[in-house]
Motif scaffolding. Structure first.
Motif, mmCIF file in Angstrom:
data_model
loop_
_atom_site.group_PDB
_atom_site.id
_atom_site.type_symbol
_atom_site.label_atom_id
_atom_site.label_comp_id
_atom_site.label_asym_id
_atom_site.label_seq_id
_atom_site.Cartn_x
_atom_site.Cartn_y
_atom_site.Cartn_z
ATOM 1 N N LEU A 52 -9.979 17.537 -10.890
ATOM 2 C CA LEU A 52 -8.519 17.617 -10.929
ATOM 3 C C LEU A 52 -7.908 16.978 -9.686
ATOM 4 N N ASP A 53 -8.494 17.244 -8.523
ATOM 5 C CA ASP A 53 -7.975 16.669 -7.282
ATOM 6 C C ASP A 53 -8.168 15.151 -7.233
ATOM 7 N N LEU A 54 -9.230 14.651 -7.868
ATOM 8 C CA LEU A 54 -9.406 13.196 -7.979
ATOM 9 C C LEU A 54 -8.287 12.598 -8.831
ATOM 10 N N LEU A 55 -7.994 13.243 -9.963
ATOM 11 C CA LEU A 55 -6.955 12.746 -10.856
ATOM 12 C C LEU A 55 -5.574 12.809 -10.207
ATOM 13 N N ALA A 56 -5.384 13.759 -9.302
ATOM 14 C CA ALA A 56 -4.101 13.888 -8.602
ATOM 15 C C ALA A 56 -3.956 12.885 -7.463
ATOM 16 N N GLY A 57 -5.018 12.176 -7.145
ATOM 17 C CA GLY A 57 -4.961 11.250 -6.018
ATOM 18 C C GLY A 57 -4.997 11.946 -4.684
ATOM 19 N N ILE A 58 -5.534 13.177 -4.666
ATOM 20 C CA ILE A 58 -5.640 13.940 -3.425
ATOM 21 C C ILE A 58 -6.963 13.647 -2.726
ATOM 22 N N LEU A 59 -8.033 13.540 -3.510
ATOM 23 C CA LEU A 59 -9.360 13.227 -2.979
ATOM 24 C C LEU A 59 -9.674 11.753 -3.192
ATOM 25 N N ARG A 60 -10.230 11.131 -2.173
ATOM 26 C CA ARG A 60 -10.660 9.734 -2.328
ATOM 27 C C ARG A 60 -11.930 9.702 -3.164
ATOM 28 N N ALA A 79 0.241 0.324 -15.592
ATOM 29 C CA ALA A 79 -0.982 0.937 -15.080
ATOM 30 C C ALA A 79 -1.063 0.795 -13.566
ATOM 31 N N GLN A 80 -1.470 1.870 -12.913
ATOM 32 C CA GLN A 80 -1.669 1.888 -11.470
ATOM 33 C C GLN A 80 -3.166 1.876 -11.179
ATOM 34 N N ASP A 81 -3.602 0.964 -10.324
ATOM 35 C CA ASP A 81 -5.005 0.888 -9.922
ATOM 36 C C ASP A 81 -5.225 1.858 -8.764
ATOM 37 N N VAL A 82 -5.604 3.087 -9.093
ATOM 38 C CA VAL A 82 -5.746 4.132 -8.071
ATOM 39 C C VAL A 82 -6.849 3.774 -7.088
ATOM 40 N N LEU A 83 -7.949 3.244 -7.581
ATOM 41 C CA LEU A 83 -9.045 2.841 -6.705
ATOM 42 C C LEU A 83 -8.574 1.765 -5.718
ATOM 43 N N GLY A 84 -7.811 0.811 -6.215
ATOM 44 C CA GLY A 84 -7.276 -0.242 -5.352
ATOM 45 C C GLY A 84 -6.338 0.302 -4.299
ATOM 46 N N LEU A 85 -5.524 1.295 -4.660
ATOM 47 C CA LEU A 85 -4.609 1.899 -3.691
ATOM 48 C C LEU A 85 -5.379 2.608 -2.585
ATOM 49 N N TRP A 86 -6.458 3.320 -2.952
ATOM 50 C CA TRP A 86 -7.287 3.968 -1.935
ATOM 51 C C TRP A 86 -7.915 2.927 -1.012
ATOM 52 N N ARG A 87 -8.452 1.863 -1.595
ATOM 53 C CA ARG A 87 -9.117 0.837 -0.795
ATOM 54 C C ARG A 87 -8.153 0.155 0.166
ATOM 55 N N ALA A 88 -6.912 -0.006 -0.267
ATOM 56 C CA ALA A 88 -5.911 -0.676 0.564
ATOM 57 C C ALA A 88 -5.235 0.263 1.551
ATOM 58 N N GLY A 89 -5.602 1.545 1.504
ATOM 59 C CA GLY A 89 -5.014 2.509 2.427
ATOM 60 C C GLY A 89 -3.582 2.875 2.110
ATOM 61 N N HIS A 90 -3.184 2.767 0.833
ATOM 62 C CA HIS A 90 -1.800 3.053 0.448
ATOM 63 C C HIS A 90 -1.635 4.521 0.052
#
Length: 253
Positions: A52-60, A79-90
């Motif tokens: 659930l926390d992964l889906l919320a974007g709380i956990l990397r 569509a939002q690329d959540v993995l890309g946002l994490w990688r880019a530090g956004h």
């Protein structure tokens, strides 16, 4: 089913918890359709809340395959690329997505103790700048869930069940695209749990929400109209950690 009907689409995503008591959550595939009611089920400690926390974007997330995918589509064709946002530090972009599109129900309710129940319920609307247009709808939700009579009280004066129902109203208040709920009825007895879960499911359908819920009561979840997404626990030979595997992917055209 078309790809733009998917709220979430994950491939090759996981999360590891270190140590002998840790575990490895492996999401080989998870597709959640827009408007679907999903219940993550499995034994205690298998990683349901972590998912659930992964889906919320709380956990990397940890990337398990070279072609890993983590798409979140709160609006069709957006569509939002959540993995890309994490990688880019956004991180700020992830926080903005949570604020605008998500409602979250914690096991403990998570109400702010210095706000009244009504103020807690309206807080997401204030953050989303739609308080005036949503105020009447929030009042209706409070009536439906039986917490309108305690709206001016502070969380410390409420029963555990009342706090949990206020938290459900808060999660639905700003008309989010998706509601993530971690055992939303855990504090209630079975009879009240069934009633609240059915009501929660109906209100979510009426608002057009996608709901992903953690549940230890699969029968009750199914009765309320949720589709079960089981997390299965395995152990590799010579490895003290458990490996939890989640694969839920209806056919996508």
């Amino acid at each position: 089913m078309q790809h733009n009907d998917l709220m979430y689409s994950l491939r090759g995503i996981g999360k590891q918890r270190p140590g002998p008591e840790g575990f490895c959550l492996s999401i080989s595939a998870l597709d959640v359709c827009r408007g679907q009611l999903i219940a993550l089920v499995g034994p205690s400690g298998c990683g349901k809340s972590t998912a659930l926390d992964l889906l919320a974007g709380i956990l990397r997330p940890d990337v398990e395959t070279s072609d890993a995918v983590f798409r979140f589509s709160p609006e069709p064709e957006a569509a939002q690329d959540v993995l890309g946002l994490w990688r880019a530090g956004h991180g700020e972009r992830l926080a903005s997505l949570r604020l605008r599109y998500m409602g979250y129900v914690l096991q403990t309710g998570g109400l702010l103790p210095f706000l009244t129940a009504r103020q807690n319920m309206l807080l997401p609307c204030q953050c989303a700048a739609n308080e005036e247009e949503r105020r009447e709808a929030v009042e209706r939700l409070a009536v439906e869930l039986g917490v309108d009579g305690v709206a001016d009280q502070y969380p410390a004066t409420l029963s555990v069940g009342e706090r949990q129902r206020v938290a459900i109203v808060r999660a639905l208040a700003h008309a989010p695209a998706v509601v993530l709920a971690d055992e939303p009825t855990a504090a209630l007895d079975p009879a009240h749990s069934r009633r609240v879960m059915r009501l929660f499911a109906r209100l979510a359908r009426e608002q057009g929400c996608t709901v992903i819920m953690v549940s230890h009561a699969p029968d009750m979840a199914q009765e309320a109209g949720f589709t079960l997404a089981p997390i299965r626990v395995e152990r590799d030979a010579g490895d003290e950690r458990s490996i939890s595997r989640l694969h839920f992917s209806p056919e996508v055209a």
